[in-house]
Design a protein around this motif. Sequence first.
Motif, PDB file in Angstrom:
ATOM      1  N   TYR A   1       0.821  -1.224   0.000  1.00 30.96           N
ATOM      2  CA  TYR A   1       0.000   0.000   0.000  1.00 30.96           C
ATOM      3  C   TYR A   1       0.852   1.270   0.000  1.00 30.96           C
ATOM      4  CZ  TYR A   1      -3.854  -2.988   1.614  1.00 30.96           C
ATOM      5  OH  TYR A   1      -4.807  -3.964   1.736  1.00 30.96           O
ATOM      6  N   LEU A   2       0.330   2.289  -0.682  1.00 29.99           N
ATOM      7  CA  LEU A   2       0.835   3.662  -0.556  1.00 29.99           C
ATOM      8  C   LEU A   2      -0.293   4.469   0.083  1.00 29.99           C
ATOM      9  CD1 LEU A   2       2.746   6.056  -1.167  1.00 29.99           C
ATOM     10  CD2 LEU A   2       1.715   6.181  -3.447  1.00 29.99           C
ATOM     11  N   ILE A   3       0.019   5.168   1.173  1.00 33.25           N
ATOM     12  CA  ILE A   3      -0.996   5.949   1.881  1.00 33.25           C
ATOM     13  C   ILE A   3      -0.728   7.435   1.666  1.00 33.25           C
ATOM     14  CG2 ILE A   3      -1.955   6.504   4.146  1.00 33.25           C
ATOM     15  CD1 ILE A   3      -1.401   3.651   4.967  1.00 33.25           C
TER      16      ILE A   3
ATOM     17  N   GLN B   1       1.077  -4.510   3.774  1.00 32.61           N
ATOM     18  CA  GLN B   1       2.381  -3.897   4.006  1.00 32.61           C
ATOM     19  C   GLN B   1       2.353  -2.470   3.464  1.00 32.61           C
ATOM     20  OE1 GLN B   1       5.501  -5.707   1.740  1.00 32.61           O
ATOM     21  NE2 GLN B   1       7.130  -4.582   2.766  1.00 32.61           N
ATOM     22  N   VAL B   2       2.582  -1.492   4.347  1.00 31.27           N
ATOM     23  CA  VAL B   2       2.629  -0.094   3.903  1.00 31.27           C
ATOM     24  C   VAL B   2       4.045   0.182   3.413  1.00 31.27           C
ATOM     25  CG1 VAL B   2       2.354   2.322   4.576  1.00 31.27           C
ATOM     26  CG2 VAL B   2       0.803   0.584   5.503  1.00 31.27           C
ATOM     27  N   ILE B   3       4.193   0.414   2.107  1.00 31.11           N
ATOM     28  CA  ILE B   3       5.538   0.604   1.542  1.00 31.11           C
ATOM     29  C   ILE B   3       5.877   2.070   1.347  1.00 31.11           C
ATOM     30  CG2 ILE B   3       5.624  -1.660   0.442  1.00 31.11           C
ATOM     31  CD1 ILE B   3       4.906  -0.230  -2.214  1.00 31.11           C
ATOM     32  N   GLY B   4       4.890   2.951   1.536  1.00 31.22           N
ATOM     33  CA  GLY B   4       5.196   4.368   1.392  1.00 31.22           C
ATOM     34  C   GLY B   4       4.058   5.246   1.877  1.00 31.22           C
ATOM     35  N   GLU B   5       4.416   6.493   2.191  1.00 31.41           N
ATOM     36  CA  GLU B   5       3.425   7.474   2.611  1.00 31.41           C
ATOM     37  C   GLU B   5       3.733   8.790   1.890  1.00 31.41           C
ATOM     38  OE1 GLU B   5       2.935   7.959   6.830  1.00 31.41           O
ATOM     39  OE2 GLU B   5       3.288   5.831   7.227  1.00 31.41           O
ATOM     40  N   ALA B   6       2.689   9.567   1.648  1.00 31.54           N
ATOM     41  CA  ALA B   6       2.875  10.892   1.058  1.00 31.54           C
ATOM     42  C   ALA B   6       1.858  11.845   1.671  1.00 31.54           C
ATOM     43  CB  ALA B   6       2.705  10.832  -0.454  1.00 31.54           C
ATOM     44  N   GLY B   7       2.214  13.139   1.679  1.00 34.34           N
ATOM     45  CA  GLY B   7       1.351  14.120   2.334  1.00 34.34           C
ATOM     46  C   GLY B   7       0.656  15.067   1.368  1.00 34.34           C
ATOM     47  N   ASP B   8       0.866  14.877   0.055  1.00 34.24           N
ATOM     48  CA  ASP B   8       0.181  15.714  -0.934  1.00 34.24           C
ATOM     49  C   ASP B   8       0.141  14.986  -2.275  1.00 34.24           C
ATOM     50  OD1 ASP B   8       2.526  16.610  -2.710  1.00 34.24           O
ATOM     51  OD2 ASP B   8       3.228  17.112  -0.693  1.00 34.24           O
TER      52      ASP B   8
ATOM     53  N   LEU C   1       7.444   3.332  -6.304  1.00 33.56           N
ATOM     54  CA  LEU C   1       7.140   2.121  -5.518  1.00 33.56           C
ATOM     55  C   LEU C   1       6.193   1.147  -6.225  1.00 33.56           C
ATOM     56  CD1 LEU C   1       6.528   4.022  -2.152  1.00 33.56           C
ATOM     57  CD2 LEU C   1       8.515   2.612  -2.680  1.00 33.56           C
ATOM     58  N   THR C   2       5.403   1.627  -7.191  1.00 30.92           N
ATOM     59  CA  THR C   2       4.341   0.842  -7.841  1.00 30.92           C
ATOM     60  C   THR C   2       3.590  -0.067  -6.846  1.00 30.92           C
ATOM     61  OG1 THR C   2       5.930  -0.841  -8.554  1.00 30.92           O
ATOM     62  CG2 THR C   2       5.341   0.875 -10.153  1.00 30.92           C
ATOM     63  N   PRO C   3       2.866   0.541  -5.940  1.00 34.66           N
ATOM     64  CA  PRO C   3       2.111  -0.231  -4.934  1.00 34.66           C
ATOM     65  C   PRO C   3       0.933  -0.966  -5.573  1.00 34.66           C
ATOM     66  CG  PRO C   3       1.496   2.073  -4.829  1.00 34.66           C
ATOM     67  CD  PRO C   3       2.616   1.990  -5.821  1.00 34.66           C
ATOM     68  N   ASP C   4       0.382  -1.930  -4.838  1.00 34.21           N
ATOM     69  CA  ASP C   4      -0.809  -2.631  -5.329  1.00 34.21           C
ATOM     70  C   ASP C   4      -2.057  -1.755  -5.162  1.00 34.21           C
ATOM     71  OD1 ASP C   4       0.524  -5.141  -5.888  1.00 34.21           O
ATOM     72  OD2 ASP C   4       0.703  -5.355  -3.707  1.00 34.21           O
ATOM     73  N   ILE C   5      -2.091  -0.999  -4.081  1.00 34.97           N
ATOM     74  CA  ILE C   5      -3.245  -0.129  -3.796  1.00 34.97           C
ATOM     75  C   ILE C   5      -2.755   1.217  -3.257  1.00 34.97           C
ATOM     76  CG2 ILE C   5      -5.266   0.201  -2.285  1.00 34.97           C
ATOM     77  CD1 ILE C   5      -5.876  -2.700  -2.444  1.00 34.97           C
ATOM     78  N   VAL C   6      -3.424   2.282  -3.681  1.00 44.10           N
ATOM     79  CA  VAL C   6      -3.175   3.615  -3.108  1.00 44.10           C
ATOM     80  C   VAL C   6      -4.420   4.024  -2.338  1.00 44.10           C
ATOM     81  CG1 VAL C   6      -2.600   6.023  -3.574  1.00 44.10           C
ATOM     82  CG2 VAL C   6      -1.776   4.235  -5.118  1.00 44.10           C
ATOM     83  N   LEU C   7      -4.245   4.440  -1.098  1.00 47.02           N
ATOM     84  CA  LEU C   7      -5.341   5.037  -0.330  1.00 47.02           C
ATOM     85  C   LEU C   7      -5.097   6.537  -0.357  1.00 47.02           C
ATOM     86  CD1 LEU C   7      -5.545   2.605   2.745  1.00 47.02           C
ATOM     87  CD2 LEU C   7      -6.774   2.484   0.569  1.00 47.02           C
TER      88      LEU C   7
ATOM     89  N   ALA D   1      -3.757   1.050 -12.166  1.00 49.56           N
ATOM     90  CA  ALA D   1      -3.566   1.497 -10.774  1.00 49.56           C
ATOM     91  C   ALA D   1      -4.875   1.359  -9.999  1.00 49.56           C
ATOM     92  CB  ALA D   1      -3.083   2.942 -10.762  1.00 49.56           C
ATOM     93  N   ARG D   2      -4.744   0.826  -8.795  1.00 49.24           N
ATOM     94  CA  ARG D   2      -5.941   0.685  -7.944  1.00 49.24           C
ATOM     95  C   ARG D   2      -5.885   1.801  -6.895  1.00 49.24           C
ATOM     96  NH1 ARG D   2      -3.472  -4.196  -7.834  1.00 49.24           N
ATOM     97  NH2 ARG D   2      -4.368  -5.883  -9.063  1.00 49.24           N
ATOM     98  N   ILE D   3      -6.759   2.787  -7.061  1.00 58.25           N
ATOM     99  CA  ILE D   3      -6.758   3.933  -6.136  1.00 58.25           C
ATOM    100  C   ILE D   3      -8.099   3.991  -5.424  1.00 58.25           C
ATOM    101  CG2 ILE D   3      -6.525   6.436  -5.918  1.00 58.25           C
ATOM    102  CD1 ILE D   3      -4.742   6.378  -8.394  1.00 58.25           C
TER     103      ILE D   3
END
Lengths: 166, 146
Positions: B18-20, B41-48, B59-65, B89-91
């Motif tokens: 996941y990317l959050i 597994q949270v592989i990354g975070e972003a604030g904007d 990172l090419t995550p499986d899901i972005v929240l 992309a699954r967002i």
Amino acid sequence: MRMDLIQPFINSADAVLAQALGSAISIEDLSMEKEAYRRKGIAAAVNLTGEIEGRIIFDVDLGAAVQLASRLAGVEVSEAHEDLVREAVLELANQIIGNAVTTLNDQGFRFHVRPPIVHTGEQGSKSSEDTEALVMGFNTSSGKVFMNVALSYHCSRAAEAAAAAR
Amino acid sequence: MEKFAPVKRSEDGQPVRYLIVDDSVFARKNLVRMIESFGGQVIGEAGDGVSAISEYERLTPDIVLMDITMPQMEGIEAAERIVREHPNARIVMVSSVGYQENIVAALQRGARHFVQKPVKPEVLYEVIKYVMRDDGTTARGAGAGV
């Protein structure tokens, strides 16, 4: 003041506070105020423009704010972590406003909401004759949360928006 | 926090990655705890939104929240840009502002689903399973935790 504009904020605050603090909530104080707002704890302010215009201030007792931050973070947060506690109050305001805005938009009201900001002044501006503030005190197990709502409805802007949409 | 039957990637049985994206550190922490309870597994975070795009590329995550109201670039625009470059992309949009127009705008621009804050773990869990569909699997015989 139109209660149909206020009720979504009351419902949303009740639901979000109960979930965020993990305890039952009751509304203890309800009053109309024309005097300038006086901050009581950690406060966040949200401004609305458009058909519905005005401001809402969430003011959280320090004890409740610390508990809120701890619950949101999943770890113990103390009063010393001022930034975290303020951030928690902003997130709380964001969720309460967002849920209320959802209800009002689905009822057909069109307006813009700015992201919440920390209200640091000891005192806020006076509410005017037509935007008298409604103040609610929510009693929680860890302290009080006050919501001060001063909103007015501008039917002329609603008509303008409808004309623009045609 | 309640435990759920882990959602795994069906292709290799590994945890969903996941990317959050949220400008609130508390919202991110809360989602991280939920994802961990789903076995993810949270592989990354972003604030904007701008950071979200660069983190997705990296990172090419499986899901972005993805939150909607954020500084620099809002979540719906960031989702649109990501999906334009990565149609698979699954967002999942996660926002407190869940009125119909907002949800429709997000879905029209490529988001797969919408979850309203405050997020209930059981709701997010079902959305994750739905969004992963054929590409995800849960442990057989395990309860869904709901």
